[in-house]
Design an enzyme around this catalytic site. Structure first.
Site: not given
Length: 799
Positions: A493, A354-355, A613-614
């Site tokens: 994730e 998805w970058d 995680k983010q």
């Protein structure tokens, strides 16, 4: 070092792969890592060349299971050029290697302005004395099929000969990522070599499964005195050109190696090998190649450069350099997406995630033709996404979390935890929010460019099919009076299931649900705005029934967003998870960025804890302005005032390990609007992710393209509050003392080079002279119109 150069001194085996990634040179068609030319791949060095979109699929047996992975292929190595000294008695010294013969004054200089990598060093031979070497390489930005390496030798108080071997090496594998070592790695088959004329060698091969033909030709010539010997030696997997160069004090010896690369994916060629031989034969010498290459880069810098003072500006320019090496105007001729790790290494197997969500917003305002080409990559794979949805029992299009050559799901079934050595199930394919990212990119591109033709054709087909998927995935819960989306994974994730659950997936991930509601809302806007004839054509083409949009309207207003303790819940049930003893883990481990691996190695699982995680919920603050986010929640029947959002930001900031390079970027963006005093810390982290390799060795496996492009967009849109909607440039600058001065140029609605400058509390906007219409500029407290040829200076209110 200047703001345009990066220098690396000495030889540091532990940092070699990091330097090689950061010194990669490319042109959007192919890229070559910054390895030294005399060393083959091993534990220290990893020379590699990757061509955009060249993938191959192999089977491997892992943990007793047969798995299939598709990889971006490491192509034959064009770089090798080694040398040794020859003496009057006919003897020869050893081949030079920095690993066995320590050079001194060893320096690599990456020149961003000229896009060259220059290496200089000296070494002393007991018999001959001292030799100086200078090597300059480029991957040509004018002709995307060419690369060149120039090597100049100079002797001090010594005369003799230098033996040089220039090689095309087809004996390569994909071995950049250590944790993939148990997977099949031999992607090249049918390697053949040969010669063409007196100075050219060639190599051809095919990928073993995808059957992509690869042709490579190298012309190696001596500059200055003619060689005393020249011999072409093709073998089964390598083509070697051996040269003997006379050298004496004051008479340096030079070698120029020019290489051409073609694949069977190229347009307007007969076959890759013939095309490569023809191209290298017609190529000019190194000085002319360098001149045209530098001129091409000068044009790119004029269109895209960002001006920020100090070290931050220097890093931003490096980030822009690597974005343009991966995605350049040459990309418009290719069928490729946005590789998450650039064309710089083999991590993530070169896949497209998805970058583009972090890359296209920057490109839209500088190279919109590249953005359109990248969206076309998604459109060509729309039928595959529709088949995936149908297989899952859904309508519309279900885009894969990891995409490669043909758009099928490439996410691995198992992944290795290096901390425990165990192979674990990988459920990342449940990140269906990638479809919302595709839709968002379509909408943003069309808003920025005014490209209604694209919106009404390919864009409409993608957007409407993604909306259909969300509408069919949402399930109505009568007891709540709302729709729910179950069994997904959000951007975080770490969490892919509930503790002790038999099946993977989570319910009502807030980011997934809100972005799905946004997609449905934009799809409805599009349906209403389409001309009647075009609406009928689109509906007929994708089989859309007139009864579907009214259902979208209902779902877009009644998707569930969970809350707990006055904050937005990451997903339903998040509040019931245990709290983690963050201080204890920080005390026990040097880094807890990959907390999931740490806990799994301890026999635990991060699924049990309120630990991210983010950014997940906070990604909403990255995609949408505060006003847009309030409107989105209001449409869903929730009030999201500033206080609720601040509490939400605080809540997750305390529970995030920043195990993704995107995490610091998103937090910097969000905090710039919420808590400016802390924003700079995360800005710095985002800037340093790859330069300082904060993830602990991952940059040597490829740069993080989304994070690099995102830092550029942090200045372009994050700090300026820039939005391109409703036919206006909307600006709401955020005062950030550490980044209080910046400037850049935009390509907007037919205007090339709209300048935006912020300095000393003043915002200066200049529109270049043209026949285009004036630009409407909207701030929070006023609106102005700037005509072509005019400059407007606006005094910003003090904070």
């Amino acid at each position: 070092m200047s703001e345009w150069t990066w220098e690396y001194e000495g030889c540091d085996p532990a940092a070699e792969r990091l330097r090689e990634s950061l010194c990669t040179l490319g042109n959007g068609y192919f890229a070559t890592r910054g390895a030294v030319p005399e060393c083959r791949a091993g534990l220290v060095h990893y020379p590699a060349t990757y061509a955009a979109g060249v993938y191959n699929r192999l089977e491997s047996t892992v943990a007793g299971r047969v798995v299939v992975n598709e990889d971006l292929v490491n192509l034959p190595n064009w770089l090798p050029l080694r040398f040794r000294l020859r003496f009057a008695d006919g003897s020869a010294g050893p081949w030079f290697s920095p690993d066995t013969r320590q050079p001194f004054d060893h320096r690599h200089t990456l020149d961003l302005r000229r896009a060259t990598l220059t290496r200089t060093f000296r070494f002393r031979d007991d018999q001959a004395g001292e030799l100086s070497v200078e090597q300059t390489r480029l991957v040509h930005m004018t002709d995307p099929h060419l690369a060149a390496l120039r090597t100049v030798f100079a002797a001090d108080e010594w005369s003799g000969e230098i033996e040089v071997e220039s090689t095309l090496d087809g004996d390569v594998t994909n071995s950049n990522v250590h944790r993939y070592r148990s997977l099949s790695r031999n992607h090249l088959a049918h390697v053949r070599t040969g010669t063409a004329g007196a100075d050219t060698t060639w190599l051809r091969c095919r990928t073993s499964t995808s059957d992509i033909g690869i042709g490579m030709a190298a012309r190696t010539v001596v500059v200055g005195q003619p060689p005393t010997a020249s011999e072409l030696r093709p073998s089964r997997r390598r083509a070697v050109h051996r040269l003997l160069l006379p050298i004496a004090p004051g008479r340096p010896a030079g070698v120029e190696k020019t290489v051409a690369l073609h694949t069977s994916r190229d347009l307007a060629i007969s076959d890759p090998l013939s095309a490569a031989i023809d191209r290298v034969t017609a190529a000019p010498g190194f000085p002319a190649l360098l001149d045209s290459h530098v001129a091409a880069w000068a044009r790119l810098w004029r269109r895209a450069d960002v001006q920020v003072p100090g070290e931050a500006g220097r890093v931003l320019r490096l980030h822009l350099f690597h974005v343009l090496q991966t995605l350049s105007p040459h990309t418009t001729e290719l069928d490729v997406g946005v590789p998450a790790r650039g064309l710089h290494g083999e991590a993530y197997r070169g896949h497209v995630f998805w970058d583009e969500l972090f890359v296209l917003p920057y490109l839209n305002l500088h190279f919109p033709e590249v953005s359109r080409a990248l969206l076309n990559y998604r459109h060509r794979r729309l039928p595959q996404a529709c088949r995936a949805a149908a297989t899952a029992g859904r309508a519309g299009a279900m885009y894969p979390w990891q995409s490669g050559s043909d758009g099928r799901e490439e996410a691995q079934q198992l992944h290795l935890n290096p901390s425990s050595g165990r192979w674990l199930p990988d459920n990342s394919r449940l990140q269906h929010h990638v479809g919302s990212a595709v839709a968002y990119n379509v909408w943003q591109y069309c808003e920025a460019t005014g490209d209604t033709e694209y919106l009404h054709t390919k864009g409409a087909e993608m957007l409407l099919q993604i909306a259909r998927f969300w509408a069919d995935t949402a399930q109505f819960a009568p007891e709540l009076g709302r729709y729910r989306i179950r069994g997904v994974v959000g951007p975080d994730e770490y969490h892919d299931s509930y503790p002790d659950a038999a099946r993977p997936g989570l319910d009502d991930n807030a980011y997934t649900n809100v972005t799905a509601a946004w997609v449905l809302g934009r799809a409805l806007d599009l349906v209403r705005s389409l001309p009647a004839r075009r609406r009928q054509e689109v509906f007929e083409r994708i089989g859309l029934d007139n009864g579907e949009p009214p259902k979208w309207e209902d779902i877009s207003r009644r998707l569930l967003v969970p809350f707990h303790q006055g904050v937005i819940s990451q997903f339903d049930g998040y509040a019931e998870l245990a709290e983690l003893d963050w201080d204890a883990y920080r005390a026990r481990y040097d880094s807890i960025r990959r907390l999931d691996r740490i806990l799994e190695a301890e026999g635990d699982t991060v699924n049990r804890y309120q630990a991210s995680k983010q950014a997940d919920v906070l990604m909403l603050g990255y995609l949408f302005s505060p006003a847009e986010l309030r409107d989105l929640f209001r449409r869903l029947g929730y009030e999201l005032d500033d206080e609720v959002w601040r509490r939400t930001v605080d809540y997750y900031l305390k529970r995030t390990s920043h195990g993704s390079t995107l995490s610091g970027l998103v937090h910097a963006w969000v905090l710039a609007r919420v808590r400016r005093a802390e924003a700079w810390t995360y800005c710095q982290e985002a800037l340093e992710q790859d330069v300082a390799d904060l993830q602990g060795g991952t940059t040597g496996e490829g740069i993080h393209l989304g994070a690099m492009a995102g830092t550029l967009d942090l200045v372009q849109r994050g700090l300026t509050g820039l939005e391109t909607r409703e036919d206006a440039l909307r600006l709401d600058p955020v005062p950030l003392p550490a980044l209080s001065e910046y400037g850049f140029s935009l390509r907007y609605r037919g205007h090339w080079g709209v300048s935006v400058r912020l300095r000393s509390g003043q915002l200066r906007i200049g529109v270049p002279d043209s026949e285009e219409s004036p630009i409407r500029v909207v701030l929070t407290d006023r609106a102005v119109t700037v005509a072509p040829g005019e400059t407007c200076t606006l005094l910003l209110p003090e904070d």
